[in-house]
Design a protein around this motif. Structure first.
Motif, PDB file in Angstrom:
ATOM      1  N   GLU A 117      -2.390   0.195 -10.876  1.00 38.23           N
ATOM      2  CA  GLU A 117      -3.059   1.372 -10.744  1.00 38.23           C
ATOM      3  C   GLU A 117      -4.536   1.350 -10.333  1.00 38.23           C
ATOM      4  O   GLU A 117      -5.036   2.111  -9.953  1.00 38.23           O
ATOM      5  N   VAL A 118      -5.137  -0.088 -10.340  1.00 42.34           N
ATOM      6  CA  VAL A 118      -6.587  -0.325 -10.150  1.00 42.34           C
ATOM      7  C   VAL A 118      -6.723  -0.947  -8.748  1.00 42.34           C
ATOM      8  O   VAL A 118      -8.021  -1.139  -8.219  1.00 42.34           O
ATOM      9  N   LEU A 119      -5.736  -1.633  -8.386  1.00 42.98           N
ATOM     10  CA  LEU A 119      -5.792  -2.635  -7.150  1.00 42.98           C
ATOM     11  C   LEU A 119      -4.657  -2.039  -6.204  1.00 42.98           C
ATOM     12  O   LEU A 119      -3.637  -1.689  -6.375  1.00 42.98           O
ATOM     13  N   TYR A 133     -13.448  -2.123 -12.643  1.00 45.35           N
ATOM     14  CA  TYR A 133     -12.235  -1.474 -11.918  1.00 45.35           C
ATOM     15  C   TYR A 133     -12.107  -0.112 -12.361  1.00 45.35           C
ATOM     16  O   TYR A 133     -11.362   0.692 -11.347  1.00 45.35           O
ATOM     17  N   TYR A 134     -12.806   0.442 -12.955  1.00 50.95           N
ATOM     18  CA  TYR A 134     -12.776   2.051 -13.626  1.00 50.95           C
ATOM     19  C   TYR A 134     -14.125   2.497 -13.274  1.00 50.95           C
ATOM     20  O   TYR A 134     -14.047   3.941 -13.400  1.00 50.95           O
ATOM     21  N   GLY A 179     -11.099 -14.352 -13.604  1.00 48.45           N
ATOM     22  CA  GLY A 179     -10.074 -13.213 -13.066  1.00 48.45           C
ATOM     23  C   GLY A 179     -10.282 -12.044 -12.597  1.00 48.45           C
ATOM     24  O   GLY A 179      -9.809 -11.246 -11.722  1.00 48.45           O
ATOM     25  N   ILE A 180     -11.596 -11.475 -13.232  1.00 46.17           N
ATOM     26  CA  ILE A 180     -12.089 -10.223 -12.930  1.00 46.17           C
ATOM     27  C   ILE A 180     -12.923 -10.305 -11.432  1.00 46.17           C
ATOM     28  O   ILE A 180     -12.684  -9.293 -10.932  1.00 46.17           O
ATOM     29  N   VAL A 181     -13.632 -11.102 -11.409  1.00 40.10           N
ATOM     30  CA  VAL A 181     -14.489 -11.196 -10.268  1.00 40.10           C
ATOM     31  C   VAL A 181     -13.862 -11.759  -9.094  1.00 40.10           C
ATOM     32  O   VAL A 181     -14.097 -11.405  -7.838  1.00 40.10           O
ATOM     33  N   LEU A 182     -12.561 -12.101  -9.046  1.00 36.50           N
ATOM     34  CA  LEU A 182     -11.974 -12.725  -7.703  1.00 36.50           C
ATOM     35  C   LEU A 182     -11.173 -11.332  -7.256  1.00 36.50           C
ATOM     36  O   LEU A 182     -10.922 -11.165  -6.050  1.00 36.50           O
ATOM     37  N   LEU A 183     -11.066 -10.326  -7.660  1.00 31.01           N
ATOM     38  CA  LEU A 183     -10.604  -8.735  -7.311  1.00 31.01           C
ATOM     39  C   LEU A 183      -9.340  -8.948  -6.601  1.00 31.01           C
ATOM     40  O   LEU A 183      -9.527  -8.318  -5.432  1.00 31.01           O
ATOM     41  N   ASN A 184      -8.320  -9.606  -7.138  1.00 29.22           N
ATOM     42  CA  ASN A 184      -7.192  -9.466  -6.439  1.00 29.22           C
ATOM     43  C   ASN A 184      -6.154  -9.305  -7.442  1.00 29.22           C
ATOM     44  O   ASN A 184      -6.352  -9.653  -8.694  1.00 29.22           O
ATOM     45  N   LYS A 185      -4.915  -8.960  -7.206  1.00 28.99           N
ATOM     46  CA  LYS A 185      -3.895  -8.570  -8.113  1.00 28.99           C
ATOM     47  C   LYS A 185      -3.517  -9.835  -9.038  1.00 28.99           C
ATOM     48  O   LYS A 185      -3.557  -9.635 -10.383  1.00 28.99           O
ATOM     49  N   THR A 244     -12.140   5.839 -14.429  1.00 29.53           N
ATOM     50  CA  THR A 244     -11.137   6.348 -13.309  1.00 29.53           C
ATOM     51  C   THR A 244     -10.452   5.222 -12.704  1.00 29.53           C
ATOM     52  O   THR A 244     -11.071   4.424 -12.107  1.00 29.53           O
ATOM     53  N   ASN A 245      -9.002   5.471 -12.560  1.00 30.87           N
ATOM     54  CA  ASN A 245      -8.613   4.332 -11.598  1.00 30.87           C
ATOM     55  C   ASN A 245      -9.079   3.973 -10.237  1.00 30.87           C
ATOM     56  O   ASN A 245      -9.260   4.983  -9.662  1.00 30.87           O
ATOM     57  N   ARG A 246      -9.371   2.991 -10.140  1.00 32.55           N
ATOM     58  CA  ARG A 246     -10.094   2.535  -8.680  1.00 32.55           C
ATOM     59  C   ARG A 246     -11.435   2.833  -8.688  1.00 32.55           C
ATOM     60  O   ARG A 246     -12.190   2.576  -7.641  1.00 32.55           O
ATOM     61  N   GLY A 247     -12.112   3.462  -9.866  1.00 27.52           N
ATOM     62  CA  GLY A 247     -13.413   3.644 -10.082  1.00 27.52           C
ATOM     63  C   GLY A 247     -14.141   5.063  -9.607  1.00 27.52           C
ATOM     64  O   GLY A 247     -13.411   5.595  -8.652  1.00 27.52           O
ATOM     65  N   VAL A 248     -14.972   5.508 -10.054  1.00 31.31           N
ATOM     66  CA  VAL A 248     -15.661   6.561  -9.844  1.00 31.31           C
ATOM     67  C   VAL A 248     -16.478   6.555  -8.372  1.00 31.31           C
ATOM     68  O   VAL A 248     -16.555   7.616  -7.699  1.00 31.31           O
ATOM     69  N   LEU A 249     -16.572   5.342  -7.857  1.00 31.74           N
ATOM     70  CA  LEU A 249     -17.101   5.167  -6.561  1.00 31.74           C
ATOM     71  C   LEU A 249     -16.159   5.088  -5.417  1.00 31.74           C
ATOM     72  O   LEU A 249     -16.620   4.696  -4.337  1.00 31.74           O
ATOM     73  N   ALA A 250     -14.916   5.110  -5.690  1.00 29.79           N
ATOM     74  CA  ALA A 250     -13.876   4.666  -4.873  1.00 29.79           C
ATOM     75  C   ALA A 250     -13.815   5.535  -3.468  1.00 29.79           C
ATOM     76  O   ALA A 250     -13.531   5.040  -2.511  1.00 29.79           O
TER      77      ALA A 250
END
Length: 481
Positions: A479-481, A259-260, A315-321, A188-194
């Motif tokens: 869509e994810v950030l 992210y999902y 790039g994945i773990v920095l968590l910014n666009k 899911t966009n932004r995660g199931v834990l969003a």
């Protein structure tokens, strides 16, 4: 109509079986069969994309956990197109390369099957489905890794299985615990834990366990040693491992869980990304440093892959666009660069039987097209404009600046190390004084040069016109950030 989504996954699997049943009169007919399979599969994917329908299929559903579920979203489209297009280039190259190897029938059977399995990962709609195909990918690529059936190949295959299944065990553990919290493993966009802020120690440990598990196939330090060992496999397999299938599937899975499934907010709140960034930085630097000491060209490229994958992990773990844009761009750019470099290395070996850098004096004059393409791909690997990797590394550096200045410094340091291990290959090939007289032209076969030259053109094109891919990548990130 929705079941058409199963076609790009199961069509190659069916064709792999048919290939063993059909008795081809000659290799020309077999080659037509191979091209028909990979090109038709790409056309099916393009047709699915152009239909603009939100297709999703619950193929087998026993419970909310045991659910083999496929769907199309923007990330799956990006990965599926990357895999399918590069598979066509690899097919062309493999047909020529494998004439010099034994066991062509077995090779191409698993080669085609691996395409379908990799696309199963691309179109997986939940974590359980991704996990199933992730395990199948290990089984389908194992025969390719041990293809030579030498003592070294069998040892490398055993090592590959141990590392892969160990990582998969960690993923399964994390997945089962996570399901006990959420009851939902759909992407899911932004995660199931969003909407459920699980910013606690348990969630941090689950994420780290799963990240490490998938990180094994992404060759994250200290779980990287299986990748250089697998270089005993034929060059087309090396290219698949490094550029298209295995390591990129590991990266793709890490993007999915970050992210999902968990979502950037939850990961950041648990501070798990801070601990993982230490391993990522080690991956970037150690890969480059180890590459410096390799005389075997394929092994130098293998350690280079470890370092370059570290960029994507960062790039994945920095968590910014900006960082995620850089990661997705480098997922594509590195795939094109590294498959080109491995194709060049394979062509050198086929034509000259030379596999060590110290043996390549003056080979740039005897194989000018191959080594010219190698030089352009190498320049891009460093990140020099106007090639494609400059674009992705630029965004990664911008993403690093949003966190701490140390990250752009690490990227620059790694670029310097990349130049140190890749430029000597070019210098030795073109500027070494030995073999300057009576040079015999031993350029690669036409069918091997076609994918090499076209891919080199793509490297330059994506550097000059990055928006062809960049705008789509930005839409995924939004869509994810």
């Amino acid at each position: 109509m929705k079941y058409t989504l199963l076609l790009p996954i199961f069509f190659p699997l069916l064709m792999a079986q048919l290939k063993n049943i059909i008795k081809f009169k000659n290799k020309k007919n077999r080659n037509f069969f191979l091209y028909f399979t990979v090109i038709t599969n790409l056309l099916i994917i393009i047709a699915l994309i152009k239909s603009n329908e939100k297709v999703n299929v619950h193929f087998v559903k026993i419970s909310s956990f045991l659910d083999i579920y496929f769907k199309i979203d923007k990330l799956s489209v990006l990965f599926a197109l990357l895999v399918s297009i590069l598979w066509i280039f690899t097919t062309t190259y493999s047909i020529s390369y494998m004439k010099h190897e034994k066991g062509e029938k077995r090779f191409f059977t698993f080669f085609i099957a691996t395409l379908g399995i990799t696309l199963g990962i691309a179109f997986a709609g939940n974590l359980f489905t991704l996990y199933i195909f992730y395990e199948l990918l290990t089984l389908s690529t194992f025969p390719l890794v041990i293809h030579a059936e030498s003592k070294d190949a069998l040892y490398s295959g055993k090592k590959y299985l141990i590392y892969s299944f160990s990582g998969a065990t960690l993923v399964l553990l994390g997945m089962m615990i996570l399901y006990s919290f959420t009851g939902n493993l759909d992407f899911t966009n932004r995660g199931v834990l969003a909407n459920i802020m699980y910013a606690n120690r348990d969630m941090m440990l689950i994420y780290i366990v799963m990240f490490v598990g998938f990180g094994v196939k992404a060759a994250m330090v200290p779980f990287h040693s299986w990748l250089p060992a697998a270089m005993v496999a034929p060059t087309p397999v090396s290219a698949l491992l490094h550029a298209v299938a295995v390591v990129k599937s590991g990266i793709f899975a890490l993007i999915r869980i970050t992210y999902y499934i968990f979502g950037a907010e939850v990961v950041e709140a648990t501070r798990a990304n801070i601990y993982l960034s230490i391993m990522v930085v080690l991956t970037i630097l150690l890969g480059s440093i180890l590459a410096l000491h390799q005389d075997n060209l394929k092994k130098r490229l293998a350690y280079s892959t470890i370092s370059q994958l570290g960029y994507i992990l960062l790039g994945i773990v920095l968590l910014n666009k900006s960082a995620l844009i850089g990661a997705l761009m480098h997922l594509i750019n590195h795939a094109v660069i590294k498959i080109t470099l491995f194709f060049c290395a394979g062509s050198i070996y086929v034509q000259t039987h030379k596999k060590y850098i110290s043996q390549l004096q003056g080979i740039g004059k005897s194989m000018p097209i191959t080594m010219g393409c190698f030089a352009i791909a190498s320049i891009s690997l460093i990140g020099i404009p106007p090639t494609n990797a400059f674009v992705s590394k630029w965004y990664l550096a911008l993403g690093g600046l949003d966190n701490k200045v140390i990250f752009p410094i690490i990227i620059l340091l790694s670029a310097f190390l990349t130049a140190m291990y890749i430029l000597p290959v070019i210098i030795t090939s073109f500027f070494h004084k030995k073999d300057q007289e009576n040079i015999e032209k031993v350029e690669a076969e036409f069918n091997m040069l076609i994918p090499i030259t076209i891919l080199t053109g793509i490297i330059v094109f994506l550097g000059l016109f990055p928006n062809v891919v960049l705008n789509y990548v930005i839409s995924i990130v939004n869509e994810v950030l």
